[in-house]
Design a protein around this motif. Structure first.
Motif, short mmCIF file in Angstrom:
data_model
loop_
_atom_site.label_atom_id
_atom_site.label_comp_id
_atom_site.label_asym_id
_atom_site.label_seq_id
_atom_site.Cartn_x
_atom_site.Cartn_y
_atom_site.Cartn_z
N LEU A 106 14.37 9.31 11.93
CA LEU A 106 14.43 10.18 13.19
C LEU A 106 12.92 10.27 14.08
N GLY A 107 11.99 9.39 13.72
CA GLY A 107 10.80 9.32 14.34
C GLY A 107 9.64 10.03 14.23
N THR A 108 9.72 10.98 13.09
CA THR A 108 8.72 11.69 12.65
C THR A 108 7.56 11.02 11.59
N ARG A 109 6.43 11.12 12.22
CA ARG A 109 5.17 10.46 11.54
C ARG A 109 4.90 11.42 10.19
N PHE A 110 4.45 11.11 9.21
CA PHE A 110 3.86 11.64 8.28
C PHE A 110 2.54 11.32 7.71
N ALA A 111 1.72 12.17 7.29
CA ALA A 111 0.20 11.85 7.00
C ALA A 111 -0.12 12.19 5.72
N ASN A 112 -0.95 11.47 5.10
CA ASN A 112 -1.79 11.71 3.84
C ASN A 112 -2.44 13.02 3.93
N ILE A 113 -2.46 13.94 2.98
CA ILE A 113 -3.20 14.97 3.01
C ILE A 113 -4.09 15.17 1.57
N PRO A 114 -5.38 15.33 1.53
CA PRO A 114 -6.19 15.46 0.33
C PRO A 114 -5.86 16.73 -0.70
N GLY A 115 -5.74 16.41 -1.89
CA GLY A 115 -5.43 17.48 -2.61
C GLY A 115 -3.81 17.41 -2.99
N THR A 116 -3.07 16.72 -2.37
CA THR A 116 -1.53 16.63 -2.71
C THR A 116 -1.21 15.25 -2.80
N GLU B 254 -6.54 15.80 9.48
CA GLU B 254 -5.47 14.77 9.04
C GLU B 254 -4.65 14.51 10.36
N GLY B 255 -4.55 15.45 11.34
CA GLY B 255 -3.55 14.93 12.43
C GLY B 255 -2.23 15.84 12.45
N ASN C 164 0.83 -1.37 -0.06
CA ASN C 164 0.03 0.26 0.07
C ASN C 164 0.89 1.04 0.15
N PRO C 165 0.82 1.90 -1.02
CA PRO C 165 1.80 3.17 -0.87
C PRO C 165 1.17 4.30 -0.20
N ASN C 166 -0.07 4.10 0.21
CA ASN C 166 -0.57 5.29 1.12
C ASN C 166 -0.54 5.14 2.39
N ALA C 167 0.41 3.82 2.86
CA ALA C 167 0.64 3.89 4.29
C ALA C 167 1.66 5.05 4.82
N PRO C 168 1.12 5.67 5.92
CA PRO C 168 1.87 6.82 6.39
C PRO C 168 3.37 6.40 6.91
N ARG C 169 4.17 7.22 6.47
CA ARG C 169 5.50 7.07 6.69
C ARG C 169 6.00 7.46 8.18
N VAL C 170 7.04 6.85 8.71
CA VAL C 170 7.74 7.20 9.75
C VAL C 170 9.12 7.24 9.41
N SER C 171 9.80 8.64 9.56
CA SER C 171 11.36 8.62 9.13
C SER C 171 12.25 7.80 9.96
N PHE D 108 7.33 14.16 2.44
CA PHE D 108 7.81 12.98 2.02
C PHE D 108 7.41 12.70 0.40
N ASP D 109 8.08 12.79 -0.50
CA ASP D 109 7.77 12.59 -1.70
C ASP D 109 8.10 11.08 -2.47
N ASP D 110 7.00 10.62 -2.99
CA ASP D 110 7.35 9.18 -3.50
C ASP D 110 6.78 9.39 -4.81
N LYS D 111 7.74 9.11 -5.79
CA LYS D 111 7.43 9.60 -7.26
C LYS D 111 6.36 8.54 -8.06
N ARG D 112 6.57 7.35 -7.51
CA ARG D 112 5.79 6.20 -7.92
C ARG D 112 3.89 6.55 -7.41
N ARG D 113 4.06 6.72 -6.20
CA ARG D 113 2.69 6.99 -5.42
C ARG D 113 2.22 8.40 -6.07
#
Length: 561
Positions: free
Chosen positions: A42-52, A199-200, A33-40, A261-266
């Protein structure tokens, strides 16, 4: 409210998220699943945002993360704050280059450790992505914005429409905001201390300003900050759409950043799905418009070009909702959403209720391939008045708008847009029966009338009646350091806004004895002198001149049928 984990805990959590039980890196297998939230790492969580298509760090980059960057990269940085911060506070004192360097380091580090691949990276958000994160309609909607969407985007705050902000909305200069409860922090607050977005995401309002950068990275003398900080309190600086343009090398105790976090495939996958949705929606609109026979072929062709990628999603009104202008004194909304009302009761000409906005002026610039060479250095929101153009520019805008609305049959062939005459401007501002043969003779002839019609014993403008330099008018306040949205003040008897402030306005007339100069009417955000604010006051300038406090409004003249 839950606080972010300590640096040590965060690092452990980050590593745990990146390694599986066998100690192997958890690069997602193909088909994951490419939409699974990422954790760097360094421990920072990332969230999906509508429109981007990118994922946003849920909080601003922390001092703990920054110190790890300094330690590993040996990056030259020695900024010191005048207040204490814990590792969970946002780093401050970083300029645009510093923030980009951190993102590049994190990308390189995780690629070397095989935590991400060459199609994935960390970077700063673009201003448009930040629009999406903060919830602006222009960042989240796939099809054209309505007039209501555009208006709301210029007025809304990250927490909603209320002012002052609700309790614990964000970390601001709370002592400076009347009616806002103390937020508990004199300077920065630990990230995650205030209410997150749906979105958190934390601290999109307040705490620290956040750097953004266009995707096309190039040498640039200035950068765009978003979100406000612990030191800010003025309402217009805290709206969701506010952009603070500053030198790119500025380091300050109010400035930090967050990563995306930018994933070109996603990105490719999401864009393909979005394009398909847009095409289907536009096809449905075009079919409905054609079937209803409410618009001509011009509007349908515009939609077809938009489907082919040749137009832009500029938030213009739906052509199907517009009625052609008639010379019977009815109000009228044109193709740009500009509203016109009769200058005389139930008769033409019609005058625009607002000064020409940045959004409308920039539509002309894009359509004609022009540059705004004298654009003011301060921020101009889309619903703020356009300023910094010559009389000749204003005339060219009117000619372009005339042709545009004639082609779409919104105005008759005999009608045209133009600048108001000197006498028409007086009538619009409520000054009737002026004496004097020309603008110079009429200048200051009436010593009693002001555009806001104050009480007889007080010339000063009432609250919300005009955007002036209130700091120099004792007993008067306003909420704007520069220009204000074109419809933010109270309308006059005709329903016209800002006839006495915001920006001064070009008129059609030449100044007597100076054929290359044109008449200017009305005060501006720089005005404060009692006599200069009289409705009868005039000034004049070369028709090629431009100023940061000078704009214009349009008149629709029906001419001779």
């Amino acid at each position: 409210m839950r606080r972010p984990p300590s640096h040590l805990t965060a690092l452990v959590l980050g590593l745990a998220a990146c390694f599986n039980a066998q100690g192997q890196t958890s690069l997602k297998p193909e088909g994951a699943n490419p939409n699974a939230p990422r954790v760097s790492s360094l421990g920072t969580r990332f969230a999906n945002i509508p429109g981007t298509t990118v994922q946003f760090a849920i909080w601003e980059t922390r001092l703990s993360e920054w110190n790890e960057f300094l330690r590993q990269k040996k990056y030259p940085w020695s900024y010191q704050t005048h207040f204490e911060q814990s590792p969970e506070h946002p780093v401050v004192g970083v300029n645009l280059q510093d923030a980009v360097a951190f993102c590049n380091w994190l990308t390189e580090t995780e690629r070397e450790r095989h935590l991400i691949d060459s199609s994935q990276s960390y970077r700063l958000p673009t201003p448009e992505e930040w629009d999406s994160a903060v919830g602006l309609a222009r960042g989240r909607k796939k099809i054209s914005l309505s007039a209501e969407d555009r208006l709301l985007d210029d007025q809304i705050y990250p927490w909603g429409q209320d002012w002052p902000p609700p309790a614990k909305a964000a970390n601001f200069a709370d002592g400076e905001i009347t009616g806002y409860a103390n937020d508990g922090y004199a300077f920065t607050a630990p990230v995650g201390s205030f209410t997150p977005t749906q979105e958190g995401l934390y601290d999109l309002a307040g705490n620290v300003w956040e750097w953004t950068q266009p995707v096309e990275i190039r040498a640039q003398p200035s950068g765009i900050l978003r979100g406000g900080s612990w030191a800010y309190f003025r309402a217009e600086c805290l709206t969701s759409g506010y952009k603070y343009v500053v030198p790119a090398d500025l380091r300050a105790p109010t400035i930090g950043f967050r990563c995306v976090f930018d994933d070109k495939r996603r990105t490719a996958s999401l864009l393909a799905a979005s394009d398909a949705e847009k095409k289907q929606a536009l096809e449905e609109r075009m079919k409905a418009m054609t079937d209803s026979r409410k618009v001509d072929a011009t509007a349908v062709e515009a939609l077809r070009k938009q489907m082919q990628g040749k137009g832009d999603d500029s938030g213009l009104p739906d052509p199907a909702s517009l009625k052609p202008a008639v010379a019977d004194g009815s109000s009228f909304i044109n193709a740009l959403g500009m509203r016109f009302v009769p200058l005389h009761e139930k008769s033409a000409p019609l005058i625009c209720v607002t000064e020409t906005s940045v959004r409308d002026f920039e539509t002309w610039l894009r359509d004609t391939g022009r540059n705004w060479s004298q654009k003011p250095s301060f921020l101009l929101g889309g619903n703020h008045p356009a300023a910094g153009m010559s009389w000749e520019d204003a005339m060219a805008f009117c000619a372009w708008l005339t042709e545009r609305d004639r082609v779409s049959k919104l105005i008759p062939a005999s009608a045209s847009y133009r600048l108001p005459s000197d006498t028409e401007w007086s009538l619009a501002a409520g000054l009737k029966n002026e004496t004097g043969a020309d603008p110079a003779a009429r200048h200051l002839a009436d010593k009693t009338h002001y555009p806001w019609t104050p009480k007889a014993d007080d010339w000063k403008p009432p609250a919300l009646s005009a955007n002036l330099d209130a700091t120099k008018i004792p007993g008067t306040t306003d909420n704007y350091s520069y220009t204000a949205p074109v419809d933010s003040a109270r309308g006059n008897a005709l329903g016209l806004y800002e006839m006495g402030g915001n920006v001064s306005e070009w008129c059609a007339d030449a100044w007597p004895g100076a054929p290359e100069e044109r008449v200017i009417r009305g005060g501006s955000w720089l005005s404060f002198d009692k006599d200069a604010l009289l409705t009868s006051a005039r000034s004049h300038a070369l028709k090629t001149a431009s100023r940061a406090d000078l704009g214009f409004r349009c008149v629709l003249d029906f001419g001779t049928p």
